[in-house]
Every structure is written in structure tokens, then in C-alpha cells.
Design a protein around this motif. Structure first.
Motif, PDB file in Angstrom:
ATOM      1  N   MET A  54       0.842  -1.181   0.000  1.00 22.72           N
ATOM      2  CA  MET A  54       0.000   0.000   0.000  1.00 22.72           C
ATOM      3  C   MET A  54       0.881   1.236   0.000  1.00 22.72           C
ATOM      4  N   HIS A  55       0.468   2.199  -0.761  1.00 24.16           N
ATOM      5  CA  HIS A  55       1.167   3.467  -0.892  1.00 24.16           C
ATOM      6  C   HIS A  55       0.090   4.551  -0.885  1.00 24.16           C
ATOM      7  N   ILE A  56       0.414   5.738  -0.443  1.00 19.35           N
ATOM      8  CA  ILE A  56      -0.562   6.818  -0.466  1.00 19.35           C
ATOM      9  C   ILE A  56      -0.060   7.955  -1.336  1.00 19.35           C
ATOM     10  N   ARG A  57      -1.005   8.742  -1.824  1.00 17.15           N
ATOM     11  CA  ARG A  57      -0.669   9.980  -2.526  1.00 17.15           C
ATOM     12  C   ARG A  57      -1.711  11.022  -2.146  1.00 17.15           C
ATOM     13  N   LEU A  58      -1.338  12.269  -2.303  1.00 16.12           N
ATOM     14  CA  LEU A  58      -2.290  13.337  -2.037  1.00 16.12           C
ATOM     15  C   LEU A  58      -3.394  13.281  -3.088  1.00 16.12           C
ATOM     16  N   ALA A  59      -4.610  13.547  -2.666  1.00 15.70           N
ATOM     17  CA  ALA A  59      -5.724  13.604  -3.609  1.00 15.70           C
ATOM     18  C   ALA A  59      -5.512  14.796  -4.538  1.00 15.70           C
ATOM     19  N   MET A  95       4.502  10.816   9.564  1.00 16.74           N
ATOM     20  CA  MET A  95       3.882   9.659   8.920  1.00 16.74           C
ATOM     21  C   MET A  95       3.470   9.996   7.489  1.00 16.74           C
ATOM     22  N   MET A  96       2.838  11.150   7.312  1.00 18.57           N
ATOM     23  CA  MET A  96       2.378  11.553   5.980  1.00 18.57           C
ATOM     24  C   MET A  96       3.536  11.721   5.019  1.00 18.57           C
ATOM     25  N   GLY A 153       4.908   8.440   4.185  1.00 19.15           N
ATOM     26  CA  GLY A 153       3.922   7.681   3.421  1.00 19.15           C
ATOM     27  C   GLY A 153       3.832   8.099   1.969  1.00 19.15           C
ATOM     28  N   LEU A 154       4.154   9.351   1.686  1.00 12.68           N
ATOM     29  CA  LEU A 154       4.147   9.827   0.310  1.00 12.68           C
ATOM     30  C   LEU A 154       5.378   9.348  -0.458  1.00 12.68           C
ATOM     31  N   GLU A 155       6.401   8.913   0.282  1.00 15.29           N
ATOM     32  CA  GLU A 155       7.658   8.496  -0.343  1.00 15.29           C
ATOM     33  C   GLU A 155       7.859   6.982  -0.368  1.00 15.29           C
ATOM     34  N   LEU A 160      -4.583   6.728  10.625  1.00 13.06           N
ATOM     35  CA  LEU A 160      -4.433   8.062  10.036  1.00 13.06           C
ATOM     36  C   LEU A 160      -4.830   8.046   8.564  1.00 13.06           C
ATOM     37  N   VAL A 161      -4.338   7.060   7.838  1.00 11.04           N
ATOM     38  CA  VAL A 161      -4.641   6.970   6.412  1.00 11.04           C
ATOM     39  C   VAL A 161      -6.134   6.785   6.182  1.00 11.04           C
ATOM     40  N   ARG A 162      -6.777   5.901   6.948  1.00 14.98           N
ATOM     41  CA  ARG A 162      -8.234   5.694   6.807  1.00 14.98           C
ATOM     42  C   ARG A 162      -8.984   7.009   6.990  1.00 14.98           C
ATOM     43  N   GLU A 163      -8.611   7.757   8.018  1.00 17.37           N
ATOM     44  CA  GLU A 163      -9.285   9.027   8.287  1.00 17.37           C
ATOM     45  C   GLU A 163      -9.072  10.014   7.137  1.00 17.37           C
ATOM     46  N   LEU A 164      -7.844  10.100   6.641  1.00 19.36           N
ATOM     47  CA  LEU A 164      -7.547  11.063   5.577  1.00 19.36           C
ATOM     48  C   LEU A 164      -8.150  10.655   4.239  1.00 19.36           C
ATOM     49  N   VAL A 165      -8.288   9.345   4.006  1.00 20.64           N
ATOM     50  CA  VAL A 165      -8.983   8.874   2.802  1.00 20.64           C
ATOM     51  C   VAL A 165     -10.464   9.239   2.902  1.00 20.64           C
ATOM     52  N   GLN A 166     -11.053   9.006   4.060  1.00 19.46           N
ATOM     53  CA  GLN A 166     -12.466   9.330   4.258  1.00 19.46           C
ATOM     54  C   GLN A 166     -12.722  10.822   4.057  1.00 19.46           C
ATOM     55  N   LEU A 167     -11.778  11.656   4.498  1.00 18.16           N
ATOM     56  CA  LEU A 167     -11.911  13.108   4.341  1.00 18.16           C
ATOM     57  C   LEU A 167     -11.485  13.591   2.954  1.00 18.16           C
TER      58      LEU A 167
END
Length: 90
Positions: free
Chosen positions: A1-6, A38-39, A42-44, A72-79
Motif C-alpha cells: 500500500m502506498h498513499i498519494r495526495l488527492a 507519517m504523511m 507515506g508519500l515516499e 491516520l490513512v483511513r481518516e484522511l482517505v475518508q476526508l
């Protein structure tokens, strides 16, 4: 799993505090120092890389770090500040 800014979201530092800001909605989300770290990681890096790095930095268990990061990721994805990206071929 990887995250990126919306799309339309920025991660900026305002008066010494990291803030996620959506230019689409005008919403913002302030991050404490740990969440900001964390953010940025997580982006890297992927989830395992984030967990290992943070566990080393904070001297905490990997399970605890993983749970905190996933929350944290779940919350930020939901938002709608971040999006999950599946890692291909790994």
C-alpha cells in the motif's frame, strides 16, 4: 500500500505546523508532528517502509506504528485528502 495526495490537495507548513489543504473544497486538516512525519514518509515509501522507519525513529513496536499509520490513512482517505495506491508487482 502506498498513499498519494488527492488531486487538488497540498501538504504545506503554516507557521511551523503541517497542514493538508484542499483547493477543491477549501477544507484543511492540521497534523501534529508525528502525523506529519507519517504523511511525509507515506508519500515516499510503501507501508512496510514507513513502519520500519518510524519504529526506528520513535523506538516503538512495528504493530503499534502500523495501526497508528493505518488509522491516520483511513481518516484522511475518508476526508478525501489522500488516496490509496496499490503497489504493482510486489
Amino acid at each position: 500500500m502506498h498513499i498519494r495526495l488527492a488531486p487538488g490537495t497540498t501538504l504545506t507548513n503554516v507557521e511551523g505546523k503541517d497542514v493538508l489543504f484542499s483547493v477543491k473544497t477549501g477544507d484543511s486538516y492540521g497534523l501534529n508532528d508525528t502525523a506529519a512525519r507519517m504523511m511525509r514518509l507515506g508519500l515516499e515509501a510503501d507501508l512496510d517502509g514507513v513502519v520500519k522507519q518510524l519504529a526506528s525513529e520513535y523506538g516503538a513496536g512495528q504493530q503499534e506504528i502500523r495501526g497508528d499509520f493505518e488509522e491516520l490513512v483511513r481518516e484522511l482517505v475518508q476526508l478525501k485528502f489522500v488516496q490509496l495506491v496499490s503497489t504493482q508487482g510486489g
